[in-house]
Scaffold this motif. Sequence first.
Motif, PDB file in Angstrom:
ATOM      1  N   LYS A  52       0.843  -1.313   0.100  1.00  0.00           N
ATOM      2  CA  LYS A  52       0.127   0.075   0.003  1.00  0.00           C
ATOM      3  C   LYS A  52       0.722   1.315   0.099  1.00  0.00           C
ATOM      4  O   LYS A  52       0.514   2.159  -0.506  1.00  0.00           O
ATOM      5  CB  LYS A  52      -0.914  -0.011   1.179  1.00  0.00           C
ATOM      6  CG  LYS A  52      -2.005  -1.179   1.240  1.00  0.00           C
ATOM      7  CD  LYS A  52      -2.679  -1.152   2.385  1.00  0.00           C
ATOM      8  CE  LYS A  52      -3.709  -2.137   2.655  1.00  0.00           C
ATOM      9  NZ  LYS A  52      -4.449  -2.188   3.760  1.00  0.00           N
ATOM     10  N   ILE A  53       1.901   1.216   0.811  1.00  0.00           N
ATOM     11  CA  ILE A  53       2.802   2.500   1.052  1.00  0.00           C
ATOM     12  C   ILE A  53       4.350   2.063   0.473  1.00  0.00           C
ATOM     13  O   ILE A  53       4.673   1.028   0.844  1.00  0.00           O
ATOM     14  CB  ILE A  53       2.813   3.081   2.298  1.00  0.00           C
ATOM     15  CG1 ILE A  53       2.900   2.131   3.306  1.00  0.00           C
ATOM     16  CG2 ILE A  53       1.219   3.640   2.235  1.00  0.00           C
ATOM     17  CD1 ILE A  53       3.135   3.114   4.524  1.00  0.00           C
ATOM     18  N   HIS A  54       4.964   2.892   0.061  1.00  0.00           N
ATOM     19  CA  HIS A  54       6.515   2.938  -0.141  1.00  0.00           C
ATOM     20  C   HIS A  54       6.977   2.930   1.113  1.00  0.00           C
ATOM     21  O   HIS A  54       6.835   3.564   2.101  1.00  0.00           O
ATOM     22  CB  HIS A  54       7.163   3.754  -1.049  1.00  0.00           C
ATOM     23  CG  HIS A  54       8.211   3.386  -1.471  1.00  0.00           C
ATOM     24  ND1 HIS A  54       9.422   3.985  -1.155  1.00  0.00           N
ATOM     25  CD2 HIS A  54       8.850   2.692  -2.492  1.00  0.00           C
ATOM     26  CE1 HIS A  54      10.501   3.526  -1.658  1.00  0.00           C
ATOM     27  NE2 HIS A  54       9.893   2.570  -2.741  1.00  0.00           N
ATOM     28  N   LYS A  57       7.835   6.409   2.181  1.00  0.00           N
ATOM     29  CA  LYS A  57       6.941   7.153   2.798  1.00  0.00           C
ATOM     30  C   LYS A  57       6.439   6.811   4.442  1.00  0.00           C
ATOM     31  O   LYS A  57       6.180   7.674   5.148  1.00  0.00           O
ATOM     32  CB  LYS A  57       5.427   6.969   2.054  1.00  0.00           C
ATOM     33  CG  LYS A  57       4.073   7.643   2.441  1.00  0.00           C
ATOM     34  CD  LYS A  57       3.231   7.817   1.666  1.00  0.00           C
ATOM     35  CE  LYS A  57       2.048   8.326   1.865  1.00  0.00           C
ATOM     36  NZ  LYS A  57       2.200   9.231   3.017  1.00  0.00           N
ATOM     37  N   PHE A  58       6.646   5.362   4.532  1.00  0.00           N
ATOM     38  CA  PHE A  58       6.641   4.933   6.019  1.00  0.00           C
ATOM     39  C   PHE A  58       7.395   5.590   6.683  1.00  0.00           C
ATOM     40  O   PHE A  58       7.165   6.241   7.840  1.00  0.00           O
ATOM     41  CB  PHE A  58       6.781   3.341   5.798  1.00  0.00           C
ATOM     42  CG  PHE A  58       6.911   3.026   7.345  1.00  0.00           C
ATOM     43  CD1 PHE A  58       5.771   2.823   8.260  1.00  0.00           C
ATOM     44  CD2 PHE A  58       8.057   2.605   7.776  1.00  0.00           C
ATOM     45  CE1 PHE A  58       5.747   2.208   9.470  1.00  0.00           C
ATOM     46  CE2 PHE A  58       8.035   2.186   9.122  1.00  0.00           C
ATOM     47  CZ  PHE A  58       6.992   1.930   9.839  1.00  0.00           C
ATOM     48  N   ASP A  61       6.689   9.558   7.195  1.00  0.00           N
ATOM     49  CA  ASP A  61       5.409   9.646   8.009  1.00  0.00           C
ATOM     50  C   ASP A  61       5.737   9.277   9.594  1.00  0.00           C
ATOM     51  O   ASP A  61       5.143  10.095  10.283  1.00  0.00           O
ATOM     52  CB  ASP A  61       3.997   8.841   7.522  1.00  0.00           C
ATOM     53  CG  ASP A  61       3.870   9.274   6.118  1.00  0.00           C
ATOM     54  OD1 ASP A  61       4.119  10.560   5.787  1.00  0.00           O
ATOM     55  OD2 ASP A  61       2.831   8.390   5.683  1.00  0.00           O
TER      56      ASP A  61
END
Length: 150
Positions: A52-54, A57-58, A61
Amino acid sequence: MNLIGIIFYIILPIFGSIYFYAKRKFSFFEENGIVHRKPSFPFGNFSGVGKKIHLSKFVRDYYEEFKGKAAFAGFYSFFQPIYMITDPELAKTVLIKDFNSFVNRGMFYNEELEPISANLTLVEDDYWRFLRHKFSPTFSSGKIKLMYSI
């Protein structure tokens, strides 16, 4: 042995052992008073990373969530606890002043199959020290000033 006996004597202890192992592993940061996001079984805080996310990005965030709340935060990669430094002064201390104590990054590299992956940011222990010793004279402040006129 009937079905209830199999469930009671074999399957239930296996699942119970897995549950208590995960509970013990996922309680590391809480026991040590380190801020973190509650992990989920079995991926820890990495559930959704890659699908769902790279990963970048994790990490961004997670950093933004805990920046200013503590000097460092923790997250779990599966059952492995990992620290994330959120304070610039602590990062400077770790990466510059105390770099000899923090040589390992815990990242995968395979020098035989992918020679370019064995770089200074990924290698560990004595090989890291060897590469750093070779590269340090190349990036002295005087040589960098010659490379960049700014």
